[in-house]
Design a protein around this motif. Structure first.
Motif, PDB file in Angstrom:
ATOM      1  N   HIS A 143       0.808  -1.217   0.000  1.00  0.00           N
ATOM      2  CA  HIS A 143       0.000   0.000   0.000  1.00  0.00           C
ATOM      3  C   HIS A 143       0.843   1.271   0.000  1.00  0.00           C
ATOM      4  CE1 HIS A 143      -3.553  -2.345   0.262  1.00  0.00           C
ATOM      5  NE2 HIS A 143      -3.439  -2.680   1.543  1.00  0.00           N
ATOM      6  N   THR A 203      -2.899 -12.281   4.867  1.00  0.00           N
ATOM      7  CA  THR A 203      -2.230 -10.983   4.748  1.00  0.00           C
ATOM      8  C   THR A 203      -1.937 -10.635   3.288  1.00  0.00           C
ATOM      9  OG1 THR A 203      -0.061 -12.023   5.061  1.00  0.00           O
ATOM     10  CG2 THR A 203      -1.205 -11.213   7.025  1.00  0.00           C
ATOM     11  N   THR A 208      -1.705  -6.360   2.749  1.00  0.00           N
ATOM     12  CA  THR A 208      -0.847  -5.742   3.765  1.00  0.00           C
ATOM     13  C   THR A 208       0.589  -6.249   3.698  1.00  0.00           C
ATOM     14  OG1 THR A 208      -1.543  -7.437   5.353  1.00  0.00           O
ATOM     15  CG2 THR A 208      -2.787  -5.373   5.317  1.00  0.00           C
ATOM     16  N   HIS A 209       0.852  -7.351   2.981  1.00  0.00           N
ATOM     17  CA  HIS A 209       2.198  -7.910   2.885  1.00  0.00           C
ATOM     18  C   HIS A 209       2.442  -8.405   1.467  1.00  0.00           C
ATOM     19  CE1 HIS A 209       3.882  -7.823   6.939  1.00  0.00           C
ATOM     20  NE2 HIS A 209       2.691  -8.161   7.413  1.00  0.00           N
TER      21      HIS A 209
END
Length: 340
Positions: A143, A203, A208-209
């Protein structure tokens, strides 16, 4: 008649807490075998290979960007709300509380501090190793990426390796590590594998990863589990230190408040009435090596009340009838012959 005092629930709790820690015979302790050493070396090689592949901006980084542009959370939006809750199983705070509650019950049942100490050591290793790698490599997440196709290293981020994934491997894998039977170890190993795989892929789904973050998180968590037997002597010393500290505190409290405390406890007789109070003595840690807190001893001797002496009792304190009366209390006729 001897009457023993029934222990209350608080007395039983104190007595169980004061029992000396002991390891059950069936509780197996993993050791650093050749097979485990080989797995540790393989994990270290895999760790170094993943880090090098990301630093060199190899095919692994290109795969990271392809997965990011695929945007799984837009492809399957119907499971987004459910996975938002599922990923909590990889957060350090909630999982540590749940696992610590279970291992605390195990420590209570097995009378040993080893489960809780092993959990504390594993979490300390996790925070030190994974935290140092995150800060040292400073990779930005999907992000916050700045340049398409770059590895986003040393830009002040903290996502490489994935802390959620490594935490899921360690906290759920510690249950299999501390299992007391081979069957339980197999089932818990399968459960921890499913949990850690699910958390890592979640995730990636949420964005997010990077995928490489999750791969390195799996390897980092597995490396901690494999190396835990090296820290078993440290855990044993910590357990002895905690117990010696407890004994020192008990001894200090015993010296401060006195060696014994006495009180009168009414004891009921056979007819249900109260009899003479009985002296109750509380043992302390200084009296006996590891006495149970709340364990009481009733003084020896008869517990029935002794009736007071009547007016017809002999002056010497005996209860035998006078020599001049028979069993019914009537005067006994004299056997002496009259003098002629």
């Amino acid at each position: 008649m001897r009457t023993e005092r029934s222990l209350t629930r608080l007395d039983r709790v104190f007595a169980r807490l004061d029992r000396e820690p002991e390891r059950p015979v069936q509780l197996g302790m993993p050791r650093m075998s050749r097979h485990r050493y080989a797995l540790v070396v393989a994990c270290l090689a895999g760790y170094a290979a993943i880090v090098w592949a990301v630093i060199a901006t190899s095919w692994l980084v290109r795969l990271d960007w392809q997965v990011m542009f695929f945007r799984p959370y837009q492809q399957w939006p119907e499971i987004h709300a459910w996975l938002d809750y599922y990923v909590v199983l990889g957060q350090r705070g909630p999982t540590a509380v749940m696992v610590a509650a279970w291992l605390g019950w195990r420590s209570w049942r097995q009378h040993t501090l080893r489960p809780l100490i092993t959990l504390a050591i594993s979490l300390l290793l996790l925070n030190v190793t994974v935290g140092a790698a995150k800060i040292g490599m400073g990779r930005l997440g999907p992000h916050y990426a700045t340049t398409i196709g770059s590895n986003e290293m040393w830009l002040g981020g903290d996502i490489f390796p994935s802390g959620h994934t490594a935490n899921a491997v360690v906290t759920w894998g510690i249950l299999a590590y501390l299992a007391s039977s081979p069957r339980a170890r197999r089932w818990l190993s399968a459960l921890s594998a499913v949990m850690s795989l699910g958390v890592g892929l979640t995730t990636v789904y949420l964005g997010t990863h990077w995928l490489s973050d999750v791969l390195l998180g799996w390897v980092a968590g597995l490396l901690i589990l494999l190396a835990l037997p090296l820290f078993e002597p440290l855990g044993a010393r910590a357990e002895r230190w905690i117990l010696s500290l407890r004994d020192a505190v008990w001894t200090r409290l015993a010296r401060r408040f006195g060696r014994d405390r006495t009180s009168s406890v009414p004891v009921t007789g056979p007819s249900g009435g109260l009899t003479t109070p009985v002296r109750r003595t509380a043992l302390t840690a200084s009296d006996a090596g590891h006495a149970h807190r709340g364990a009481f001893l009733l003084s020896s001797g008869p517990h029935g009340a002794r009736p007071e002496r009547g007016p017809s009792t002999a002056p010497g304190g005996g209860r035998r009838p006078s020599a001049h009366t028979d069993a019914m209390g009537r005067p006994k006729p004299s056997s002496a012959r009259p003098v002629a």
